[in-house]
Write a protein that holds these residues in place. Structure first.
Motif, mmCIF file in Angstrom:
data_model
loop_
_atom_site.group_PDB
_atom_site.id
_atom_site.type_symbol
_atom_site.label_atom_id
_atom_site.label_comp_id
_atom_site.label_asym_id
_atom_site.label_seq_id
_atom_site.Cartn_x
_atom_site.Cartn_y
_atom_site.Cartn_z
ATOM 1 N N ARG A 1 29.421 -41.303 -51.793
ATOM 2 C CA ARG A 1 30.122 -42.102 -52.803
ATOM 3 C C ARG A 1 31.019 -41.244 -53.674
ATOM 4 O O ARG A 1 32.106 -41.657 -54.064
ATOM 5 C CB ARG A 1 29.117 -42.830 -53.693
ATOM 6 C CG ARG A 1 28.503 -44.013 -53.068
ATOM 7 C CD ARG A 1 27.598 -44.675 -54.074
ATOM 8 N NE ARG A 1 26.755 -45.626 -53.417
ATOM 9 C CZ ARG A 1 26.561 -46.846 -53.865
ATOM 10 N NH1 ARG A 1 27.099 -47.239 -54.975
ATOM 11 N NH2 ARG A 1 25.792 -47.667 -53.208
ATOM 12 N N LYS A 2 30.530 -40.038 -54.007
ATOM 13 C CA LYS A 2 31.309 -39.137 -54.869
ATOM 14 C C LYS A 2 32.652 -38.800 -54.205
ATOM 15 O O LYS A 2 33.705 -38.890 -54.827
ATOM 16 C CB LYS A 2 30.496 -37.878 -55.134
ATOM 17 C CG LYS A 2 31.182 -36.866 -56.009
ATOM 18 C CD LYS A 2 30.260 -35.673 -56.204
ATOM 19 C CE LYS A 2 31.014 -34.503 -56.755
ATOM 20 N NZ LYS A 2 30.171 -33.311 -56.814
ATOM 21 N N HIS B 1 34.133 -40.455 -51.781
ATOM 22 C CA HIS B 1 34.879 -41.703 -51.637
ATOM 23 C C HIS B 1 35.610 -42.028 -52.935
ATOM 24 O O HIS B 1 36.792 -42.371 -52.933
ATOM 25 C CB HIS B 1 33.894 -42.824 -51.274
ATOM 26 C CG HIS B 1 34.541 -44.069 -50.779
ATOM 27 N ND1 HIS B 1 34.740 -44.309 -49.447
ATOM 28 C CD2 HIS B 1 35.017 -45.141 -51.427
ATOM 29 C CE1 HIS B 1 35.318 -45.478 -49.294
ATOM 30 N NE2 HIS B 1 35.498 -46.014 -50.482
ATOM 31 N N ARG B 2 34.916 -41.887 -54.046
ATOM 32 C CA ARG B 2 35.501 -42.221 -55.344
ATOM 33 C C ARG B 2 36.605 -41.247 -55.737
ATOM 34 O O ARG B 2 37.686 -41.652 -56.148
ATOM 35 C CB ARG B 2 34.394 -42.244 -56.403
ATOM 36 C CG ARG B 2 34.878 -42.635 -57.772
ATOM 37 C CD ARG B 2 33.754 -42.733 -58.783
ATOM 38 N NE ARG B 2 32.745 -41.693 -58.595
ATOM 39 C CZ ARG B 2 31.454 -41.941 -58.451
ATOM 40 N NH1 ARG B 2 30.993 -43.158 -58.448
ATOM 41 N NH2 ARG B 2 30.592 -40.949 -58.287
ATOM 42 N N SER C 1 33.511 -44.185 -44.377
ATOM 43 C CA SER C 1 32.558 -43.972 -45.467
ATOM 44 C C SER C 1 32.208 -45.291 -46.157
ATOM 45 O O SER C 1 31.068 -45.484 -46.585
ATOM 46 C CB SER C 1 33.100 -42.958 -46.480
ATOM 47 O OG SER C 1 34.248 -43.458 -47.137
ATOM 48 N N GLY C 2 33.159 -46.205 -46.278
ATOM 49 C CA GLY C 2 32.868 -47.510 -46.875
ATOM 50 C C GLY C 2 31.875 -48.280 -46.034
ATOM 51 O O GLY C 2 30.925 -48.880 -46.559
ATOM 52 N N MET D 1 28.450 -46.588 -46.465
ATOM 53 C CA MET D 1 27.807 -46.943 -47.738
ATOM 54 C C MET D 1 27.295 -48.377 -47.710
ATOM 55 O O MET D 1 26.213 -48.668 -48.232
ATOM 56 C CB MET D 1 28.781 -46.731 -48.898
ATOM 57 C CG MET D 1 29.039 -45.281 -49.206
ATOM 58 S SD MET D 1 30.045 -45.006 -50.672
ATOM 59 C CE MET D 1 31.558 -45.808 -50.249
ATOM 60 N N TYR D 2 28.038 -49.286 -47.099
ATOM 61 C CA TYR D 2 27.611 -50.672 -47.023
ATOM 62 C C TYR D 2 26.316 -50.802 -46.223
ATOM 63 O O TYR D 2 25.374 -51.479 -46.633
ATOM 64 C CB TYR D 2 28.703 -51.548 -46.401
ATOM 65 C CG TYR D 2 28.250 -52.968 -46.208
ATOM 66 C CD1 TYR D 2 28.262 -53.863 -47.269
ATOM 67 C CD2 TYR D 2 27.772 -53.399 -44.986
ATOM 68 C CE1 TYR D 2 27.823 -55.167 -47.107
ATOM 69 C CE2 TYR D 2 27.327 -54.689 -44.815
ATOM 70 C CZ TYR D 2 27.353 -55.576 -45.871
ATOM 71 O OH TYR D 2 26.910 -56.846 -45.713
ATOM 72 N N SER E 1 39.746 -41.415 -53.485
ATOM 73 C CA SER E 1 40.482 -42.674 -53.645
ATOM 74 C C SER E 1 41.412 -42.651 -54.849
ATOM 75 O O SER E 1 42.435 -43.322 -54.855
ATOM 76 C CB SER E 1 39.510 -43.840 -53.747
ATOM 77 O OG SER E 1 38.774 -43.774 -54.952
#
Length: 129
Positions: free
Chosen positions: A2-3, A5-6, A105-106, A109-110, A9
């Motif tokens: 998540r880190k 990905h965030r 990655s999305g 994470m899902y 982005s």
């Protein structure tokens, strides 16, 4: 995950939005109706009498380059990053790789959140609130 990905982005969202908008402009310019060629333009483009169009080719005069269609080359160069030289092309290429990363990655994470919810006995289904 998540880190990454965030943080990625934050930068690539702007570039990907630019690439998406210029890609849409490219197709708008291609599909935009243009004026039919004038009689003078057709006469200037008339092939010699002994010219035969090769089999499988479509030998028609090009559409008039007016309005949005006249800027098609610039739009393409902006979209591909060529207007920014080597660095522009590198940024657009990295943006394409980032788009692949965000997709994978999305999804990752899902699936992790879905498994977590299922393991805890919370509301199931593909889309939860």
């Amino acid at each position: 995950m998540r880190k990454w990905h965030r943080w990625l982005s934050v930068f690539f969202a702007v570039v990907l939005l630019f690439v998406a908008v210029t890609g849409l402009l490219h197709y708008v310019a291609v599909w935009w109706p243009s004026a039919p060629p004038s009689a003078e333009a057709l006469a200037a483009q008339t092939p010699p009498a002994d010219f035969v169009c090769p089999e499988g080719w479509r030998c028609t005069p090009p559409r008039a380059e007016d309005g949005l269609r006249s800027s098609l080359g610039l739009i393409h160069h902006l979209h591909s990053g060529e207007e920014g030289g080597l660095w522009g092309a590198i940024v657009v290429m990295l943006s394409g790789l980032a788009l692949v990363f965000f997709s994978v990655s999305g999804l990752w994470m899902y699936v992790a959140m879905w498994r977590n919810r299922r393991a805890k006995g919370l509301k199931g289904g593909a889309f939860w609130r």
